[in-house]
Design a protein around this motif. Sequence first.
Motif, mmCIF file in Angstrom:
data_model
loop_
_atom_site.group_PDB
_atom_site.id
_atom_site.type_symbol
_atom_site.label_atom_id
_atom_site.label_comp_id
_atom_site.label_asym_id
_atom_site.label_seq_id
_atom_site.Cartn_x
_atom_site.Cartn_y
_atom_site.Cartn_z
ATOM 1 N N ASN A 38 0.850 -1.192 0.000
ATOM 2 C CA ASN A 38 0.000 0.000 0.000
ATOM 3 C C ASN A 38 0.889 1.247 0.000
ATOM 4 O OD1 ASN A 38 -1.640 2.151 0.598
ATOM 5 N ND2 ASN A 38 -2.581 1.226 2.406
ATOM 6 N N ASN A 39 0.884 1.985 -1.118
ATOM 7 C CA ASN A 39 1.780 3.138 -1.201
ATOM 8 C C ASN A 39 1.089 4.466 -0.898
ATOM 9 O OD1 ASN A 39 0.408 3.865 -3.558
ATOM 10 N ND2 ASN A 39 1.909 2.889 -4.903
ATOM 11 N N SER A 40 -0.107 4.412 -0.330
ATOM 12 C CA SER A 40 -0.869 5.655 -0.137
ATOM 13 C C SER A 40 -0.178 6.610 0.837
ATOM 14 C CB SER A 40 -2.286 5.332 0.350
ATOM 15 O OG SER A 40 -2.233 4.658 1.596
ATOM 16 N N GLN A 41 0.454 6.084 1.855
ATOM 17 C CA GLN A 41 1.135 6.989 2.801
ATOM 18 C C GLN A 41 2.356 7.648 2.165
ATOM 19 O OE1 GLN A 41 1.818 5.934 6.854
ATOM 20 N NE2 GLN A 41 -0.003 4.634 7.008
ATOM 21 N N LEU A 42 3.059 6.885 1.319
ATOM 22 C CA LEU A 42 4.176 7.491 0.597
ATOM 23 C C LEU A 42 3.659 8.556 -0.371
ATOM 24 C CD1 LEU A 42 6.501 4.442 -0.257
ATOM 25 C CD2 LEU A 42 6.989 6.313 1.323
#
Lengths: 205, 230
Positions: free
Chosen positions: A82-86
């Motif tokens: 899950n790359n949403s925080q990046l």
Amino acid sequence: MMNKLTAIKAAVLGVAVLGLAACGDDDDPVVTTAEYMLTVHNNTAAQPFSPVLAALHNDSAMLWQLGQPASVALEVMAEGGNNSQLMTALADQYAVASTEMVLMPGNSDELSLQAELKSGLLLSVATMLVNTNDAFTGVMQIDVSGLEVGESMQLNLPIYDAGTEFNSEAVGSIPGPADGGEGYNAARRCGGCGQPPPGCGIPSR
Amino acid sequence: MKRTLAALPLIAVAGFTHAATIDVTVSNLTQAITFTPLLVTAHSSDSYLFRLGESASPELQAMAEGGDISGLNTLADSIGAYSVANPAEGLLMANGSTMISDWDTGENTQLTIVAMLLPTNDGFVGLDSWSIPETPGTYTLYLNGYDAGTEANDEIINGGGASGVPGIPANPSGMGGENATGVIATEVNDRVHIHPGNVGDTDPDGGISDVNSRVHRWLNPVAKVVVVVK
């Protein structure tokens, strides 16, 4: 673990500047933007990649630092894809984008990033190897400001271990199709581990 | 105008003339992986024998599954490449090296090297189209082990070396096993990719693999190449 070494080159990243658009009028200073086309090839035997994140940024953004603890945002990507925080962390940078789909072995995917031309324009890319506990591949802070229009560069990317989860390879701990298990779990960080992984404690910037 | 046009080809030829004499030394860096006969070829940038991420040709498959470089050698000849086939005159064992001396590569600008890795199903050491420098000097390269993507890595040593025939043709370094049940029955990535390495096991009579995990595993790189441009 092997993944901490840079011995295995798993992915090829082709970066090409395809177009330059100069705009502006008599009143405004000329603004020149460049479009960077990225092609990511998955050259592993059987490791799907999570959606691939790419960003153009200045030197204040550092997705990871070899030998230093991983940020939570990187941990979330490296453990669960899950790359949403990046994405959020890079939102105020010049450009950030992500592919939509999982990238299967033998396949490639493309991304386009546009940014104003300037010196010190840095490219970073990251994606999880989803049939692992917390392995990822990517590249950090490659200076692309010197690329001419039509010029390309190609990089072979090593595999890293985020250091945030033991490589137990246990049922239920690997999010990819090999297991279908759990991705990110905050409890595994630090106190949740029998011994501190290298990434324990201090989030990097 | 006519004169200008006539002169152009000469200029072009002069610009691309690249006649080089080079030494090439290939060293096997592995613990117990054997290289089958090498094909070392200098060719133009118009063609290539293999490429990471692309499907293997039948000629590459024959080399990667059975160590047969004749098809690739014929292909190379057909595109005007200069090749040295089998410089080691046989197998290149772990820790061994072979040297090609004073090799005139003509006007060919790219260097490609391939050889099968044993014991593997379809693994090979490869260098794809490295640009031979014009500046005299010594250049050192490290080569990866690739998987041709044409055969499942079952790791069963059964003599199967022909294209499409499952199994590993031979294990020259010994220390292997027999009667394995097989590591995997399908190939997930059917294009040329980074070899995942041997899995092996420690059972000389049975188990999942006839490959010995104590000696037949590797980490890239698998070969060192030193090129001296004269």
